[in-house]
Design a protein around this motif. Sequence first.
Motif, PDB file in Angstrom:
ATOM      1  N   SER A  80       0.854  -1.183   0.000  1.00 12.99           N
ATOM      2  CA  SER A  80       0.000   0.000   0.000  1.00 12.99           C
ATOM      3  C   SER A  80       0.894   1.239   0.000  1.00 12.99           C
ATOM      4  CB  SER A  80      -0.887   0.005   1.237  1.00 12.99           C
ATOM      5  OG  SER A  80      -0.088   0.232   2.383  1.00 12.99           O
ATOM      6  N   LYS A  81       0.262   2.419  -0.245  1.00 16.68           N
ATOM      7  CA  LYS A  81       1.049   3.658  -0.308  1.00 16.68           C
ATOM      8  C   LYS A  81       1.727   3.962   1.028  1.00 16.68           C
ATOM      9  CE  LYS A  81      -0.803   5.681  -4.348  1.00 16.68           C
ATOM     10  NZ  LYS A  81      -2.176   5.243  -4.693  1.00 16.68           N
ATOM     11  N   TRP A  82       0.976   3.723   2.127  1.00 16.23           N
ATOM     12  CA  TRP A  82       1.559   3.948   3.451  1.00 16.23           C
ATOM     13  C   TRP A  82       2.791   3.080   3.662  1.00 16.23           C
ATOM     14  CZ3 TRP A  82       1.692   7.647   6.633  1.00 16.23           C
ATOM     15  CH2 TRP A  82       0.590   8.516   6.764  1.00 16.23           C
ATOM     16  N   LYS A  83       2.633   1.824   3.237  1.00 11.57           N
ATOM     17  CA  LYS A  83       3.725   0.882   3.446  1.00 11.57           C
ATOM     18  C   LYS A  83       4.941   1.293   2.619  1.00 11.57           C
ATOM     19  CE  LYS A  83       4.141  -3.997   4.377  1.00 11.57           C
ATOM     20  NZ  LYS A  83       5.097  -3.669   5.434  1.00 11.57           N
ATOM     21  N   ILE A  84       4.677   1.798   1.414  1.00  9.59           N
ATOM     22  CA  ILE A  84       5.799   2.230   0.578  1.00  9.59           C
ATOM     23  C   ILE A  84       6.522   3.400   1.227  1.00  9.59           C
ATOM     24  CG2 ILE A  84       6.409   3.243  -1.652  1.00  9.59           C
ATOM     25  CD1 ILE A  84       4.110   1.638  -2.857  1.00  9.59           C
ATOM     26  N   ILE A  85       5.733   4.344   1.780  1.00 11.45           N
ATOM     27  CA  ILE A  85       6.360   5.502   2.441  1.00 11.45           C
ATOM     28  C   ILE A  85       7.241   5.039   3.591  1.00 11.45           C
ATOM     29  CG2 ILE A  85       5.907   7.563   3.831  1.00 11.45           C
ATOM     30  CD1 ILE A  85       3.386   7.998   2.159  1.00 11.45           C
ATOM     31  N   ILE A  86       6.689   4.141   4.424  1.00 12.18           N
ATOM     32  CA  ILE A  86       7.421   3.735   5.627  1.00 12.18           C
ATOM     33  C   ILE A  86       8.583   2.791   5.306  1.00 12.18           C
ATOM     34  CG2 ILE A  86       7.203   2.447   7.808  1.00 12.18           C
ATOM     35  CD1 ILE A  86       4.302   3.628   7.916  1.00 12.18           C
ATOM     36  N   ASP A  87       8.349   1.868   4.366  1.00 12.44           N
ATOM     37  CA  ASP A  87       9.372   0.844   4.138  1.00 12.44           C
ATOM     38  C   ASP A  87      10.353   1.166   3.018  1.00 12.44           C
ATOM     39  OD1 ASP A  87       8.405  -0.631   6.169  1.00 12.44           O
ATOM     40  OD2 ASP A  87       7.186  -1.979   4.940  1.00 12.44           O
ATOM     41  N   VAL A  88       9.951   2.052   2.088  1.00 10.46           N
ATOM     42  CA  VAL A  88      10.844   2.351   0.964  1.00 10.46           C
ATOM     43  C   VAL A  88      11.351   3.787   1.014  1.00 10.46           C
ATOM     44  CG1 VAL A  88      11.092   2.400  -1.538  1.00 10.46           C
ATOM     45  CG2 VAL A  88       9.657   0.653  -0.458  1.00 10.46           C
ATOM     46  N   LEU A  89      10.420   4.740   0.997  1.00  9.29           N
ATOM     47  CA  LEU A  89      10.819   6.145   0.868  1.00  9.29           C
ATOM     48  C   LEU A  89      11.638   6.635   2.066  1.00  9.29           C
ATOM     49  CD1 LEU A  89       7.599   7.727  -0.695  1.00  9.29           C
ATOM     50  CD2 LEU A  89       9.786   7.340  -1.801  1.00  9.29           C
ATOM     51  N   ILE A  90      11.115   6.415   3.267  1.00  9.50           N
ATOM     52  CA  ILE A  90      11.808   6.946   4.451  1.00  9.50           C
ATOM     53  C   ILE A  90      13.200   6.329   4.618  1.00  9.50           C
ATOM     54  CG2 ILE A  90      11.745   7.107   6.984  1.00  9.50           C
ATOM     55  CD1 ILE A  90       8.745   7.570   6.783  1.00  9.50           C
ATOM     56  N   PRO A  91      13.333   4.998   4.571  1.00 14.17           N
ATOM     57  CA  PRO A  91      14.702   4.448   4.741  1.00 14.17           C
ATOM     58  C   PRO A  91      15.674   4.914   3.657  1.00 14.17           C
ATOM     59  CG  PRO A  91      13.053   2.713   4.902  1.00 14.17           C
ATOM     60  CD  PRO A  91      12.340   3.934   4.449  1.00 14.17           C
ATOM     61  N   MET A  92      15.182   5.043   2.405  1.00 13.66           N
ATOM     62  CA  MET A  92      16.102   5.411   1.332  1.00 13.66           C
ATOM     63  C   MET A  92      16.468   6.884   1.355  1.00 13.66           C
ATOM     64  SD  MET A  92      15.097   3.014  -1.853  1.00 13.66           S
ATOM     65  CE  MET A  92      16.735   3.048  -2.526  1.00 13.66           C
ATOM     66  N   CYS A  93      15.638   7.692   2.000  1.00 11.62           N
ATOM     67  CA  CYS A  93      15.920   9.129   2.058  1.00 11.62           C
ATOM     68  C   CYS A  93      16.402   9.552   3.438  1.00 11.62           C
ATOM     69  CB  CYS A  93      14.677   9.926   1.676  1.00 11.62           C
ATOM     70  SG  CYS A  93      14.098   9.553   0.028  1.00 11.62           S
ATOM     71  N   ARG A  94      16.954   8.610   4.190  1.00  7.24           N
ATOM     72  CA  ARG A  94      17.310   8.915   5.570  1.00  7.24           C
ATOM     73  C   ARG A  94      18.249  10.122   5.725  1.00  7.24           C
ATOM     74  NH1 ARG A  94      18.986   3.911   8.236  1.00  7.24           N
ATOM     75  NH2 ARG A  94      16.794   3.362   8.325  1.00  7.24           N
ATOM     76  N   PRO A  95      19.304  10.272   4.887  1.00 13.28           N
ATOM     77  CA  PRO A  95      20.184  11.436   5.082  1.00 13.28           C
ATOM     78  C   PRO A  95      19.442  12.767   4.979  1.00 13.28           C
ATOM     79  CG  PRO A  95      21.195   9.863   3.595  1.00 13.28           C
ATOM     80  CD  PRO A  95      19.807   9.385   3.833  1.00 13.28           C
ATOM     81  N   SER A  96      18.549  12.899   3.990  1.00 13.75           N
ATOM     82  CA  SER A  96      17.800  14.153   3.838  1.00 13.75           C
ATOM     83  C   SER A  96      16.862  14.375   5.011  1.00 13.75           C
ATOM     84  CB  SER A  96      17.002  14.150   2.543  1.00 13.75           C
ATOM     85  OG  SER A  96      17.875  14.105   1.456  1.00 13.75           O
ATOM     86  N   ILE A  97      16.241  13.302   5.488  1.00 17.86           N
ATOM     87  CA  ILE A  97      15.345  13.434   6.632  1.00 17.86           C
ATOM     88  C   ILE A  97      16.133  13.853   7.867  1.00 17.86           C
ATOM     89  CG2 ILE A  97      13.791  12.154   8.161  1.00 17.86           C
ATOM     90  CD1 ILE A  97      12.856  10.607   5.700  1.00 17.86           C
ATOM     91  N   MET A  98      17.344  13.327   7.970  1.00 15.99           N
ATOM     92  CA  MET A  98      18.222  13.703   9.078  1.00 15.99           C
ATOM     93  C   MET A  98      18.555  15.197   9.007  1.00 15.99           C
ATOM     94  SD  MET A  98      19.424  12.076  11.617  1.00 15.99           S
ATOM     95  CE  MET A  98      20.421  12.763  12.932  1.00 15.99           C
ATOM     96  N   VAL A  99      18.844  15.689   7.792  1.00 14.46           N
ATOM     97  CA  VAL A  99      19.144  17.122   7.640  1.00 14.46           C
ATOM     98  C   VAL A  99      17.926  17.961   8.012  1.00 14.46           C
ATOM     99  CG1 VAL A  99      19.615  18.929   5.941  1.00 14.46           C
ATOM    100  CG2 VAL A  99      20.999  16.883   5.972  1.00 14.46           C
ATOM    101  N   ALA A 100      16.738  17.525   7.583  1.00 14.34           N
ATOM    102  CA  ALA A 100      15.509  18.241   7.945  1.00 14.34           C
ATOM    103  C   ALA A 100      15.336  18.246   9.463  1.00 14.34           C
ATOM    104  CB  ALA A 100      14.296  17.589   7.274  1.00 14.34           C
ATOM    105  N   PHE A 101      15.611  17.125  10.088  1.00 12.43           N
ATOM    106  CA  PHE A 101      15.518  17.022  11.546  1.00 12.43           C
ATOM    107  C   PHE A 101      16.445  18.027  12.220  1.00 12.43           C
ATOM    108  CE2 PHE A 101      16.883  15.439  15.621  1.00 12.43           C
ATOM    109  CZ  PHE A 101      15.747  14.888  16.186  1.00 12.43           C
TER     110      PHE A 101
END
Lengths: 275, 271
Positions: free
Chosen positions: A181-202
């Motif tokens: 599902s879209k939620w699952k893709i966000i949590i399992d694919v998008l977030i882990p693969m974009c971790r450095p950018s999310i870290m910078v946003a944090f």
Amino acid sequence: MKRRRELFVGFLLILPALIVLGALYVYPLILSVYTSFTVGEKYGLANYAKAFDIYWRDIVYSVLISFVTTVVTLFASVVVSGYLRFRNWKFLELMYKLPLFIPFLIVGHAMRVFLAPHGTLNNLLTRILRIEELPGLSRSWIGLVWAFVWIMTPYATLIVLGAFRSLDSAYIEAAQNVGASKWKIIIDVLIPMCRPSIMVAFILTFVRTISSLTIPIMVGPASPNMITVNMMFRVNYFNDWGTANALGVISYLIVMVFAIYYLKFMAAERGGIKA
Amino acid sequence: MSVRRFSILKLTLKVVLVFIILMLVVGPFVGIAIWSFARVWYWPSPIPQELTLRYWSEVFRQGRVLDSLILSLKIALLTVGFSIAIAIPAAYAFARYRLPAERILLFLFLMPQAFPQLPVFINLARIFGKMGLRGNMWGIVMAHTMASLVFSLWIITATFKSIPLELEQAAQNLGASRWRVFWTITFPLGIPGVIAGAIHVFLWSMGEFNAAFFIGAPFIQTAPVLMYTASAGYNMQIASVIAIVLMIPSLLFMFVIERFLKAEYIAGIGG
């Protein structure tokens, strides 16, 4: 010889910027650390003892507020980015960018009016819900976090959505093909693969929140205060530069780990572009 | 039939969602927009009992509101001039030259975005106080130039880097000097980025509070400082008028410059 010359010309080109930064940033920065260790003519930790003694609660409060703000902001920006990664919705695109360049102080004033006990929000809600009175959110920690989240989310979304969009669609399609599902893709694919950018946003959200003065003086409660407000009081009402600078150095130390991560990430990224 | 009902439900949900987003994002400005016209406004009336244009007229009439706006405009324009003039050569060097101690320089120019800036402004105010620059417009211009330099520099560097190196090499092969290559090729192609950087510096300087407050006040008041004083003194109308005037350029230019900006470079600022 040619290499030497290139280094020299390059250095000359950045020299004006270097002088401005050295005189107006590095010097005051060093002075702030130096002043924090001086009391009168003597050196020591008296300012720090005083800062912790009077303001230990405010230091904890500042860290907590910044942390809560950062978590809520990241959640909001991941939801908005996730939605916009899959669907094109011009309205949402416009709405998340709208607050981007509005000065913090103005947001503070607008939020103060909006969240006041008889402010715009309660005016609207009491009418919709048909109740008499609602408590005001300004001058409380909820109002403070609300205002912070409001200004931090656009930047965080810009970073997170940028990362989501630059990710190859093949990964997402692969996950969709196996029925995710879209939620699952966000949590399992998008977030882990974009971790450095999310870290910078944090990191940027956290640092900007804990170093903001204007939002807490406009919407924050009278007590406890963010440490930036305490710095201002120390300087303006007590002419006490020692304690103010001790609080400043404490704020440097709080963000130190994050700042170093950010600097390393940016230096690596810029090095990458250059090559 | 069931398909139709489903889509009505979906539409209702979407309308509710749009309403909530509008309330969250635009709502805060509705309040100050109404306040800027209010003469008398008591709870629980949803709109002011009496409206007036008096507070708006102060923007155009000689007085402290107009003075503060003119002062902010002067400071912002001077800041743009200095900041961009210093940033262009430095950005070109970062984009095209090998630099001595490059990593340290990179760290140095990124540092103001990674650490709280308030202590720096406070100490700058103290240094300026000893030099007689406190309460002086030039003190604020200097502080703004420094603080805006770090983001204008990265915006312009990114623009120069996006220009293909081959164009410059072609000109150089035909015998043009590096100086000439810069002015005839790199700079003209980089103008959009330079303009975006200039607009961003301008907007930032117009709304900046911390440096203007500690260095300028109480002797001179920029528009944001006057707005703060008015709001703290519960003069909601004056504060709201200034807030709206300062907000308009931010909203107008957002669409012009947004695509040039990389959030990682500009997000360190604020107040």
